[in-house]
Design an enzyme around this catalytic site. Structure first.
Site, PDB file in Angstrom:
ATOM      1  N   HIS A  66       0.846  -1.189   0.000  1.00 49.93           N
ATOM      2  CA  HIS A  66       0.000   0.000   0.000  1.00 49.93           C
ATOM      3  C   HIS A  66       0.885   1.244   0.000  1.00 49.93           C
ATOM      4  O   HIS A  66       1.995   1.244   0.545  1.00 49.93           O
ATOM      5  CB  HIS A  66      -0.903   0.016   1.228  1.00 49.93           C
ATOM      6  N   GLU A  68       0.750   4.072   1.640  1.00 46.82           N
ATOM      7  CA  GLU A  68       1.130   4.607   2.947  1.00 46.82           C
ATOM      8  C   GLU A  68       2.256   3.792   3.572  1.00 46.82           C
ATOM      9  O   GLU A  68       3.199   4.354   4.134  1.00 46.82           O
ATOM     10  CB  GLU A  68      -0.078   4.634   3.894  1.00 46.82           C
ATOM     11  N   CYS A  96      -6.163   2.586   5.197  1.00 45.20           N
ATOM     12  CA  CYS A  96      -6.949   1.443   5.648  1.00 45.20           C
ATOM     13  C   CYS A  96      -6.481   1.031   7.048  1.00 45.20           C
ATOM     14  O   CYS A  96      -5.557   1.617   7.615  1.00 45.20           O
ATOM     15  CB  CYS A  96      -6.795   0.280   4.663  1.00 45.20           C
ATOM     16  N   CYS A  99      -2.716   0.005   7.120  1.00 37.90           N
ATOM     17  CA  CYS A  99      -1.844   1.177   7.022  1.00 37.90           C
ATOM     18  C   CYS A  99      -1.913   2.013   8.291  1.00 37.90           C
ATOM     19  O   CYS A  99      -0.900   2.561   8.738  1.00 37.90           O
ATOM     20  CB  CYS A  99      -2.228   2.012   5.813  1.00 37.90           C
TER      21      CYS A  99
END
Length: 161
Positions: A66, A68, A96, A99
């Protein structure tokens, strides 16, 4: 694709919140153009980008790739620490739950979110990992800023040719 230590944006960016968010949006377009979910993130300390990340889940067949997380990893490497106190994470999409755990573990001081994701977001969902002050052993939650350039942050999600 740039290697992990190569900057995705070698040019200096504006030292404003809007400028940093626009950098995250540019990274989101790059992720989209590579076939991934359009999410981009940057970590900033003292007015300078110290970490960048683009979504690469599909490109790398890695569920943890991801934007992040990639930005936090990059900042930790560049700064030589796992603790990013004093840093701000800018992301065009709300982090999310996974993250959010990484952000809290890294002790990031501020998170600036463009577009909410209420069903799985670490701030706006019923699982507010980003803001829960009662998680034993964790540092205080980061300051959260939402809705910065929300319309621009949604642009990478529109259809393209």
């Amino acid at each position: 694709m740039p290697d992990e230590t190569e900057s995705l944006n070698p040019e200096p960016v504006a030292e404003t919140d809007a400028g940093f968010m626009r950098m995250a949006i540019r990274l989101a377009f790059l992720a989209r153009d590579r076939g991934d979910t359009p999410v981009g993130s940057v970590v900033v300390r003292d007015g300078r980008i110290v970490g960048e990340g683009i979504e690469a889940v599909k490109a790398e067949n890695d569920l943890t790739a991801h934007a992040e997380i990639r930005a936090v990893q990059d900042a930790c490497r560049r700064l030589g620490t796992l603790h990013l106190t004093g840093c701000t994470l800018f992301t065009n999409v709300e982090p999310c739950l996974m993250c959010s755990f990484v952000i809290r573990s890294a002790r990031i001081s501020k998170v600036v979110i463009g577009r909410p994701v209420p069903h799985i977001g670490g701030f706006s969902s019923k699982y507010s990992i980003l803001t829960d002050p009662g998680i034993p052993g964790w540092s205080p939650p980061p300051l959260i800023v939402t809705g910065l350039l929300e319309e621009e942050c949604s642009a990478p999600f529109t259809a393209h040719n």
